[in-house]
Design a protein around this motif. Structure first.
Motif, PDB file in Angstrom:
ATOM      1  N   ALA A 137       5.609  -3.082  -4.463  1.00  0.00           N
ATOM      2  CA  ALA A 137       5.745  -1.636  -4.219  1.00  0.00           C
ATOM      3  C   ALA A 137       5.861  -0.882  -5.546  1.00  0.00           C
ATOM      4  O   ALA A 137       5.228   0.156  -5.742  1.00  0.00           O
ATOM      5  CB  ALA A 137       6.965  -1.375  -3.343  1.00  0.00           C
ATOM      6  N   PHE A 138       6.648  -1.415  -6.484  1.00  0.00           N
ATOM      7  CA  PHE A 138       6.825  -0.732  -7.777  1.00  0.00           C
ATOM      8  C   PHE A 138       5.491  -0.693  -8.542  1.00  0.00           C
ATOM      9  O   PHE A 138       5.150   0.305  -9.163  1.00  0.00           O
ATOM     10  CB  PHE A 138       7.890  -1.431  -8.627  1.00  0.00           C
ATOM     11  N   LYS A 139       4.756  -1.798  -8.459  1.00  0.00           N
ATOM     12  CA  LYS A 139       3.472  -1.838  -9.189  1.00  0.00           C
ATOM     13  C   LYS A 139       2.489  -0.826  -8.590  1.00  0.00           C
ATOM     14  O   LYS A 139       1.737  -0.179  -9.318  1.00  0.00           O
ATOM     15  CB  LYS A 139       2.888  -3.244  -9.159  1.00  0.00           C
ATOM     16  N   ALA A 164       0.806   2.369 -10.533  1.00  0.00           N
ATOM     17  CA  ALA A 164      -0.640   2.601 -10.640  1.00  0.00           C
ATOM     18  C   ALA A 164      -0.955   4.097 -10.541  1.00  0.00           C
ATOM     19  O   ALA A 164      -1.960   4.570 -11.059  1.00  0.00           O
ATOM     20  CB  ALA A 164      -1.367   1.833  -9.537  1.00  0.00           C
ATOM     21  N   VAL A 165      -0.056   4.855  -9.887  1.00  0.00           N
ATOM     22  CA  VAL A 165      -0.273   6.306  -9.783  1.00  0.00           C
ATOM     23  C   VAL A 165       0.392   7.038 -10.959  1.00  0.00           C
ATOM     24  O   VAL A 165      -0.190   7.913 -11.578  1.00  0.00           O
ATOM     25  CB  VAL A 165       0.290   6.838  -8.435  1.00  0.00           C
ATOM     26  N   VAL A 166       1.624   6.645 -11.253  1.00  0.00           N
ATOM     27  CA  VAL A 166       2.364   7.332 -12.332  1.00  0.00           C
ATOM     28  C   VAL A 166       2.529   6.356 -13.483  1.00  0.00           C
ATOM     29  O   VAL A 166       3.419   5.529 -13.463  1.00  0.00           O
ATOM     30  CB  VAL A 166       3.794   7.702 -11.868  1.00  0.00           C
ATOM     31  N   GLU A 193       0.888  -1.181   0.000  1.00  0.00           N
ATOM     32  CA  GLU A 193       0.000   0.000   0.000  1.00  0.00           C
ATOM     33  C   GLU A 193       0.912   1.213   0.000  1.00  0.00           C
ATOM     34  O   GLU A 193       1.830   1.296   0.812  1.00  0.00           O
ATOM     35  CB  GLU A 193      -0.812   0.055   1.298  1.00  0.00           C
ATOM     36  N   VAL A 194       0.682   2.142  -0.919  1.00  0.00           N
ATOM     37  CA  VAL A 194       1.509   3.353  -0.921  1.00  0.00           C
ATOM     38  C   VAL A 194       0.640   4.598  -0.917  1.00  0.00           C
ATOM     39  O   VAL A 194      -0.473   4.594  -1.462  1.00  0.00           O
ATOM     40  CB  VAL A 194       2.459   3.489  -2.136  1.00  0.00           C
ATOM     41  N   THR A 195       1.187   5.643  -0.307  1.00  0.00           N
ATOM     42  CA  THR A 195       0.597   6.971  -0.470  1.00  0.00           C
ATOM     43  C   THR A 195       1.699   7.846  -1.054  1.00  0.00           C
ATOM     44  O   THR A 195       2.815   7.883  -0.522  1.00  0.00           O
ATOM     45  CB  THR A 195       0.105   7.544   0.868  1.00  0.00           C
ATOM     46  N   LEU A 196       1.375   8.491  -2.157  1.00  0.00           N
ATOM     47  CA  LEU A 196       2.357   9.324  -2.844  1.00  0.00           C
ATOM     48  C   LEU A 196       1.839  10.745  -2.918  1.00  0.00           C
ATOM     49  O   LEU A 196       0.627  10.972  -2.934  1.00  0.00           O
ATOM     50  CB  LEU A 196       2.576   8.824  -4.278  1.00  0.00           C
ATOM     51  N   TRP A 197       2.773  11.648  -2.977  1.00  0.00           N
ATOM     52  CA  TRP A 197       2.436  13.036  -3.300  1.00  0.00           C
ATOM     53  C   TRP A 197       2.795  13.171  -4.765  1.00  0.00           C
ATOM     54  O   TRP A 197       3.938  12.919  -5.157  1.00  0.00           O
ATOM     55  CB  TRP A 197       3.278  13.924  -2.394  1.00  0.00           C
ATOM     56  N   PHE A 198       1.823  13.505  -5.611  1.00  0.00           N
ATOM     57  CA  PHE A 198       2.108  13.571  -7.048  1.00  0.00           C
ATOM     58  C   PHE A 198       1.493  14.846  -7.609  1.00  0.00           C
ATOM     59  O   PHE A 198       0.271  15.030  -7.553  1.00  0.00           O
ATOM     60  CB  PHE A 198       1.536  12.326  -7.760  1.00  0.00           C
ATOM     61  N   GLU A 210      -0.851  16.603  -5.237  1.00  0.00           N
ATOM     62  CA  GLU A 210      -2.021  15.892  -4.700  1.00  0.00           C
ATOM     63  C   GLU A 210      -1.588  14.627  -3.984  1.00  0.00           C
ATOM     64  O   GLU A 210      -0.649  13.962  -4.427  1.00  0.00           O
ATOM     65  CB  GLU A 210      -2.890  15.408  -5.868  1.00  0.00           C
ATOM     66  N   GLU A 211      -2.313  14.259  -2.925  1.00  0.00           N
ATOM     67  CA  GLU A 211      -1.997  13.010  -2.235  1.00  0.00           C
ATOM     68  C   GLU A 211      -2.759  11.871  -2.891  1.00  0.00           C
ATOM     69  O   GLU A 211      -3.982  11.993  -3.085  1.00  0.00           O
ATOM     70  CB  GLU A 211      -2.424  13.159  -0.773  1.00  0.00           C
ATOM     71  N   ARG A 212      -2.081  10.777  -3.241  1.00  0.00           N
ATOM     72  CA  ARG A 212      -2.749   9.668  -3.920  1.00  0.00           C
ATOM     73  C   ARG A 212      -2.389   8.366  -3.217  1.00  0.00           C
ATOM     74  O   ARG A 212      -1.209   8.052  -3.063  1.00  0.00           O
ATOM     75  CB  ARG A 212      -2.299   9.595  -5.391  1.00  0.00           C
TER      76      ARG A 212
END
Ligand code: KIV
Ligand code: ZN
Length: 516
Positions: A435-437, A441-443, A412-417, A420-422
């Motif tokens: 983790a890479f997948k 999924a976000v980028v 499970e990841v939370t990214l700032w992109f 925005e938080e995703r």
């Protein structure tokens, strides 16, 4: 130094080294490496190719400002705009050199420059003269000298010296030469060029046939008094002559060489680790001088021999090239001032108090997880600040990975992109893959993963893992690095660092490709 002649060490890690695909460095990283080279007392630091892009210009300017003890050099093709830009970038250097070059082999003149030899000669002379308008220290290189006609080489070198070149560099641009021949070439040029005694002869050898160091040393025996080289042999294609091998060969074989180097060789390992950490190009374990096995004796017979007398199997002392035990520098109770002082000693100058505060917080987090903090940990901590990715668009906020035998790992990841938080999750064949997948999924970049490697920064199971990730998209290659005591987190950071680089527009020119 004895009364022997000096062999000038010209380091081009920041210029030719940076031309290896994926090895590009930020301004701050270049300044850190330049300070490490200065501590080693390298004579000349080629800091970059200022006309390539505004970023390259600023990096050369920053190195010129930061370095006092070494000459700082900027590369310029033999054209006015390059030379003027190099002069501008070097304006604040305490000691500055402009290095201008033009190709002289018939294949390069015909296919790349589309110029006649006489035009090439005129342009070389004009450029050296123009460079002399700005600095007294001008180097001229006939590119691809190793495949150029000897008569033409003699003429252009004589003309360049007459025009004011103080160093003549003979490049084996494509690594085609072999030692006896290359030494012969340098010897012949020194004999046949009438004003050869008015310039220092230098060599710049590429390693396509694994002969860069051997060719450079053959040239030194033939009278070259400057060698261009890079830390860990980094450089275009198979790389350049490795600085550590050149320096230690000349030091170790003083019975053969009529000249000597004036360097602090104990800085070789710190410099090697710094360059490897920043670029992600780790030397192979059996690499001479700086490889992990360079001073390791595995077989019982060797160990016994070394214990009885070091000279039986060792020709250099590990400590002379800086292979000491990792030094504990700071710990959990070290304060902000000690932290700042140590960073300064390592040549790391942070731009603002805010950056220092952020770095100090990361240091405290690390010191909670890891008892002893070494120089290498601090180097990695700074490389991994996000400073490495100016204008970054993506940042890791949170990562949780579940991995247990018999189950599919999930991340499970939370990214700032892009502000925005995703949050997202994904499963994969292992925790890193998951983790890479999740990040993908976000980028959605569709970049191809070419390399994934993990190294321990220091020893022990609590050591930080340093991960390198190499990505390729549409022919562009970038590398990302990440460090953490948790290697899944280090991997995610490295992946994000590479994605950030891939998402930056690339606007830099390559000095040796295309027209002048
Ligand atoms: O390899 C080469 O010829 C060069 C020149 C620019 C000196 O890097
Ligand atoms: Zn080169």
């Amino acid at each position: 130094m004895t009364e022997k002649e000096k062999l000038i060490i010209f380091d081009t890690t920041l210029r030719d080294g940076e031309q290896s695909p994926g090895a590009s460095m930020t301004k701050e990283e270049k300044v850190r490496i330049a300070k490490a080279l200065e501590r080693m007392r390298v004579d000349v630091i080629e800091a970059g190719f200022p006309v390539a892009s505004p970023g390259d210009f600023e990096a050369v300017r920053a190195v010129a400002r930061a370095v006092d003890g070494s000459t700082v050099c900027g590369l310029a093709r033999a054209v006015e705009k390059d030379i003027e830009r190099a002069a501008e970038a070097l304006a604040e250097a305490r000691s500055a050199r402009i290095h201008t070059f033009i190709a002289t082999s018939s294949v390069h003149m015909k296919a790349k420059l589309r110029m006649e030899p006489e035009q090439v000669l005129e342009q070389a002379v004009r450029s050296v003269r123009r460079a002399r308008d700005f600095v007294d220290d001008v180097e001229f290189s006939p590119e691809d000298a190793g495949r150029s006609d000897i008569d033409f080489l003699c003429r252009i070198i004589e003309a360049a010296i007459d025009a004011g070149a103080t160093t003549i560099n003979i490049p084996d641009t494509v690594g085609y030469n072999v030692p006896q021949q290359f030494g012969g070439l340098v010897g012949t040029l020194r004999e046949r060029v009438p004003n050869a005694d008015k310039a220092v002869f230098s060599v710049h050898c590429h390693n396509d046939l694994g002969l860069a160091v051997a060719n450079s040393l053959a040239a030194v025996l033939a009278g070259a008094r400057q060698v261009e080289c890079t830390i860990n042999g980094l450089g275009e294609r198979a790389g350049n002559a490795a600085l550590e091998e050149i320096v230690m060969s000349v030091r170790t074989r003083q019975d053969l060489f009529p000249c000597n180097v004036d360097l602090d060789t104990t800085q070789i390992m710190p410099c090697s680790r710094l360059v490897a950490g920043i670029t992600g190009f780790q030397p192979q374990p059996n690499k001479a001088v700086v490889g992990a096995n360079a001073f390791a004796h595995e077989s019982g017979i060797h160990q016994d021999g070394v214990l009885k007398s070091r000279e039986t199997y060792e020709i250099m002392r590990a400590q002379d090239v800086g292979w000491s035990e990792n030094r504990m520098v700071l710990g959990k109770h070290s304060g902000r001032n000690a932290f700042r002082t140590k960073l300064n000693e390592l040549g790391i100058v942070l731009d603002s108090e805010r950056e220092l505060t952020e770095a100090f917080e990361r240091f405290k987090d690390l010191a909670d997880k890891k008892h002893f903090i070494y120089d290498e940990d601090l180097q990695a901590l700074i490389t991994d600040t996000g400073l490495a990715a100016e204008n970054e668009r993506l940042r890791l906020l949170y990562l949780r990975v579940c991995s247990e035998s018999g189950e599919t790992p999930n991340a499970e990841v939370t990214l700032w992109f892009d502000g925005e938080e995703r949050a997202t999750s994904a499963s994969g064949s292992g925790p890193v893959d998951a983790a890479f997948k999740a990040i993908d999924a976000v980028v959605a970049t569709d970049a191809e993963l070419h390399l994934y490697s993990v190294n321990n920064i220091t020893s022990g199971t609590d050591a930080q893992g340093e991960v390198t990730v190499r990505l390729e998209k549409d022919g562009r290659i970038v590398q990302g690095q990440g460090a953490d005591t948790d290697i899944v987190i280090a991997s995610a950071k490295a992946y994000i660092n590479a994605l950030n680089k891939l998402m930056q527009p690339e606007r830099r020119a390559h000095p040796q490709l295309g027209d002048v």
